[in-house]
Design a protein around this motif. Structure first.
Motif, PDB file in Angstrom:
ATOM      1  N   ASP A 123       0.644  -1.278  -0.078  1.00 40.78           N
ATOM      2  CA  ASP A 123       0.075  -0.029  -0.052  1.00 40.78           C
ATOM      3  C   ASP A 123       0.828   1.351  -0.151  1.00 40.78           C
ATOM      4  O   ASP A 123       0.128   2.373   0.028  1.00 40.78           O
ATOM      5  N   VAL A 124       2.259   1.024   0.234  1.00 37.68           N
ATOM      6  CA  VAL A 124       2.944   2.292   0.019  1.00 37.68           C
ATOM      7  C   VAL A 124       3.508   2.187  -1.381  1.00 37.68           C
ATOM      8  O   VAL A 124       3.435   3.447  -2.074  1.00 37.68           O
ATOM      9  N   VAL A 125       3.640   1.253  -1.989  1.00 36.71           N
ATOM     10  CA  VAL A 125       3.986   1.260  -3.517  1.00 36.71           C
ATOM     11  C   VAL A 125       2.830   1.669  -4.218  1.00 36.71           C
ATOM     12  O   VAL A 125       3.151   2.616  -5.284  1.00 36.71           O
ATOM     13  N   ARG A 126       1.613   1.415  -3.827  1.00 33.20           N
ATOM     14  CA  ARG A 126       0.587   1.368  -4.859  1.00 33.20           C
ATOM     15  C   ARG A 126      -0.216   2.680  -4.379  1.00 33.20           C
ATOM     16  O   ARG A 126      -0.700   2.889  -3.219  1.00 33.20           O
ATOM     17  N   VAL A 127      -0.286   3.714  -5.401  1.00 32.47           N
ATOM     18  CA  VAL A 127      -0.876   4.874  -5.141  1.00 32.47           C
ATOM     19  C   VAL A 127      -2.334   4.662  -5.547  1.00 32.47           C
ATOM     20  O   VAL A 127      -2.946   4.112  -6.448  1.00 32.47           O
ATOM     21  N   PRO A 128      -3.598   4.820  -4.696  1.00 27.82           N
ATOM     22  CA  PRO A 128      -4.828   4.661  -4.781  1.00 27.82           C
ATOM     23  C   PRO A 128      -5.197   5.022  -6.295  1.00 27.82           C
ATOM     24  O   PRO A 128      -5.059   6.457  -6.507  1.00 27.82           O
ATOM     25  N   ALA A 129      -6.077   4.184  -7.034  1.00 22.34           N
ATOM     26  CA  ALA A 129      -6.640   4.631  -8.235  1.00 22.34           C
ATOM     27  C   ALA A 129      -8.055   4.243  -8.415  1.00 22.34           C
ATOM     28  O   ALA A 129      -8.362   4.385  -9.521  1.00 22.34           O
ATOM     29  N   GLY A 130      -8.904   3.978  -7.479  1.00 21.17           N
ATOM     30  CA  GLY A 130     -10.252   3.690  -7.524  1.00 21.17           C
ATOM     31  C   GLY A 130     -10.986   4.702  -7.534  1.00 21.17           C
ATOM     32  O   GLY A 130     -10.437   6.066  -7.586  1.00 21.17           O
ATOM     33  N   PRO A 131     -12.212   4.763  -7.721  1.00 18.17           N
ATOM     34  CA  PRO A 131     -13.216   5.996  -7.899  1.00 18.17           C
ATOM     35  C   PRO A 131     -13.078   6.856  -6.804  1.00 18.17           C
ATOM     36  O   PRO A 131     -13.083   8.069  -7.019  1.00 18.17           O
ATOM     37  N   LEU A 132     -13.005   6.214  -5.466  1.00 16.94           N
ATOM     38  CA  LEU A 132     -13.039   7.094  -4.484  1.00 16.94           C
ATOM     39  C   LEU A 132     -11.692   7.977  -4.570  1.00 16.94           C
ATOM     40  O   LEU A 132     -11.884   9.358  -4.264  1.00 16.94           O
ATOM     41  N   ALA A 133     -10.650   7.604  -4.838  1.00 16.98           N
ATOM     42  CA  ALA A 133      -9.384   8.447  -4.979  1.00 16.98           C
ATOM     43  C   ALA A 133      -9.314   9.242  -6.076  1.00 16.98           C
ATOM     44  O   ALA A 133      -8.973  10.474  -5.965  1.00 16.98           O
ATOM     45  N   ARG A 134      -9.832   8.838  -7.212  1.00 15.24           N
ATOM     46  CA  ARG A 134      -9.884   9.458  -8.454  1.00 15.24           C
ATOM     47  C   ARG A 134     -10.685  10.926  -8.136  1.00 15.24           C
ATOM     48  O   ARG A 134     -10.382  12.047  -8.260  1.00 15.24           O
ATOM     49  N   TRP A 135     -12.039  10.630  -7.781  1.00 15.37           N
ATOM     50  CA  TRP A 135     -13.135  11.536  -7.671  1.00 15.37           C
ATOM     51  C   TRP A 135     -12.788  12.496  -6.392  1.00 15.37           C
ATOM     52  O   TRP A 135     -13.231  13.674  -6.262  1.00 15.37           O
ATOM     53  N   GLY A 136     -12.222  11.765  -5.225  1.00 16.02           N
ATOM     54  CA  GLY A 136     -11.884  12.580  -4.041  1.00 16.02           C
ATOM     55  C   GLY A 136     -10.646  13.155  -3.996  1.00 16.02           C
ATOM     56  O   GLY A 136     -10.532  13.998  -3.252  1.00 16.02           O
TER      57      GLY A 136
END
Length: 422
Positions: free
Chosen positions: A20-33
Motif C-alpha cells: 500500500d506504500v508502493v501502490r497509489v490509490p486509483a479507484g473511484p474514491l481516490a480519483r473523484w475524491g
C-alpha cells in the motif's frame, strides 16, 4: 516507485512488504475524491503555523519563513492517498516520500492541536462511510491479542535497544525539573518507576503483579525494594530479555515473568502495576481490564496505572476507525479518555485516589528516542529493516511526539485503591 537514493542504496519500497506504500490509490474514491481532499488540505494548512511548499512554487500556511516546513513532492499521489485513506493515506504518503519535512514532529504538532476542526463538521459524519473500520481479526480477544502484541514488541530486542536508554524502558520518563537530555533519560525513567512504586505502596514483602513486563526494569526496582514480583507479558522477545536482565540484576529469586494474558492471571496481590499497557487492551475490554485488577487485588490494596489519554469527544468519534497507527504500529489498540477510564473503573470496588499528568515529559522522551533512532539508521539497516521501515518508524515517533507537544495527548499515572480493609 523510488523514494530517493541515500549513499548509493536503492530505497524503492518492497512491493511485497509494503504494497500500500508502493501502490497509489486509483479507484473511484481516490480519483473523484482527490480534488476535494486537496482543497480540504489546503484550506486546513492555510490556518496553521506551518509552511507547505509545492513543486510549482506554491507556498501555503499561516506561518512565515521560520515556521515548520513541509514539502509536498508529489501532489497528485498525496491527494489520492488522502482521499483514499484519510490519515492512513497521510502516513503512507510520508513512507512513500510523497511529502517530507526537516522536522516532522514540528510540522505535525499544529495539525494535532487543530485536529477536531481540520475536517468540516458536515463531512465528519461521513467518516464511517469513507474510512475503514477495525478488522475483526485485530480485536483484542484472548485469541487475537498475542498476535497483535507480537507484531510490535517482537520486532527485535536489538531494534528497541538502539533508541531506548540502558533501562530499556519503553514509556514516558518523568523529568520534572531536570533538563530533558539523553544523559538524564535513565534517571528520569527511574523517577517515573519509583513514583509508581511509591503510589502503590511497594516495599518489603509486597506481593506485586505487573501487567505488561516491558524489558523488566520495573520488576527489578520493585524486587530491590523487597517485593515479590509476578510479571506477565505476551511478547516472547520481551520475556526472554527481561528474564535475562532480571537474572543479571540478581533478582531472579524474587521475580517471575510469565507469557500470559492478563485475563488468565490467578491469585491475590497487595499491589498491581501496569505501565502504558491499557492502550493495547481495546475499547471493548477496558471494563475487563479493571475488573481483572479488582479481582486480583486484596481489599485495601493499591494499583497504579500509567495511561496515555486523549480527549473524550475525539476518542468516541474515532474509536471504530482503522488508523495508520493500527495498520502499521499497534494493531487493535485505542487510547482511552479520562472519562472512559473512570467509567470502566466504576463497575468495580476500585476508587481513584490520585491522578498525575505529565504529557510534556512524554514529548521530550519521544524527541530523545527519535533523535537516537535517526542517529542509528545504519544500525537499523544492519538489523534487516529497510528504508521504508525507517521512514515508518520516524513518522510514528514524530506523530506521537506531536500529539503530546500540542497538548492533544496526555499521559497520566492513576492511583487506585480497592475498598475494604486488609
Amino acid at each position: 516507485m523510488t523514494i530517493t537514493h541515500t549513499h548509493g542504496v536503492d530505497t524503492t519500497p518492497d512491493p511485497v512488504r509494503w504494497p500500500d506504500v508502493v501502490r497509489v490509490p486509483a479507484g473511484p474514491l481516490a480519483r473523484w475524491g482527490a480534488p476535494i481532499a486537496d482543497r480540504l488540505f489546503r484550506r486546513a494548512v492555510s490556518r496553521l503555523d506551518v509552511r507547505v511548499e509545492y513543486p510549482d512554487g506554491t507556498v501555503l500556511g499561516a506561518g512565515g519563513s521560520s515556521s515548520p516546513r513541509m514539502t509536498v513532492h508529489r501532489p497528485d499521489a498525496f491527494a489520492r492517498r488522502l482521499a483514499g485513506g484519510g490519515l492512513i493515506g497521510f502516513g503512507e504518503a510520508y513512507m512513500a516520500g510523497d511529502w517530507d519535512a526537516p522536522d516532522p514532529a514540528a510540522v505535525l504538532a499544529p495539525f494535532a492541536a487543530s485536529a477536531p476542526g481540520l475536517v468540516p463538521r458536515p463531512l465528519q459524519v461521513l467518516r464511517p462511510l469513507v474510512l475503514p473500520g477495525q478488522p475483526a481479526a485485530e480485536r483484542n480477544s484472548e485469541e487475537n491479542t498475542r498476535s497483535n502484541i507480537s507484531r510490535h514488541y517482537d520486532l527485535s530486542n536489538e531494534l528497541f535497544a538502539l533508541f531506548l536508554d540502558d533501562t530499556m524502558t519503553y514509556s514516558s520518563a518523568l523529568f520534572g525539573e531536570t533538563p530533558a537530555r539523553w544523559d538524564t533519560l535513565a534517571a528520569a525513567q527511574h523517577r517515573k518507576i519509583d513514583r509508581l512504586l511509591d503510589e502503590s505502596g511497594v516495599g518489603p514483602g509486597t506481593r506485586l503483579l505487573e501487567i505488561g513486563t516491558g524489558w523488566g526494569e520495573l520488576a527489578i526496582r520493585a524486587a530491590r525494594r523487597g517485593a515479590t514480583v509476578r510479571s506477565v507479558t505476551l511478547s516472547v522477545e520481551q520475556q526472554e530479555l527481561a528474564r535475562r536482565r532480571v537474572a543479571d540484576a540478581g533478582c531472579a529469586d524474587r521475580v517471575r515473568i510469565d507469557l500470559l494474558d492478563y485475563r488468565g492471571v490467578r491469585g491475590e496481590y497487595d499491589a498491581v502495576l501496569s505501565v502504558e499497557m491499557i492502550e493495547a487492551v481495546g475499547y471493548e475490554y477496558w471494563g475487563t481490564y479493571f475488573a481483572t485488577i479488582d479481582r486480583l487485588l486484596v481489599p485495601g490494596g493499591r494499583a497504579a496505572v500509567q495511561a496515555i489519554t486523549m480527549p473524550d469527544a475525539r476518542m468516541r468519534a474515532s474509536r471504530g476507525t482503522y488508523t495508520w497507527i493500527h495498520k502499521y504500529i499497534f494493531p487493535g489498540g485505542l487510547l482511552p479518555s479520562t472519562e472512559a477510564l473512570e467509567q470502566a473503573v466504576s463497575g468495580t470496588a476500585l476508587r481513584t485516589v490520585d491522578r498525575f499528568g505529565f504529557g510534556g515529559d512524554y514529548a521530550d522522551t519521544l524527541r530523545l528516542w527519535r533523535e537516537r533512532f535517526a542517529a542509528h539508521s545504519d544500525a537499523v539497516t544492519a538489523l534487516g529493516f529497510d528504508a521504508t521501515f525507517r521512514r515508518m518508524w520516524e513518522f510514528y515517533l514524530a506523530y506521537s511526539e506531536a500529539g503530546f507537544r500540542s497538548g492533544y495527548l496526555d499521559v497520566q499515572q492513576i492511583t487506585l485503591t480497592k475498598e475494604g480493609a486488609r
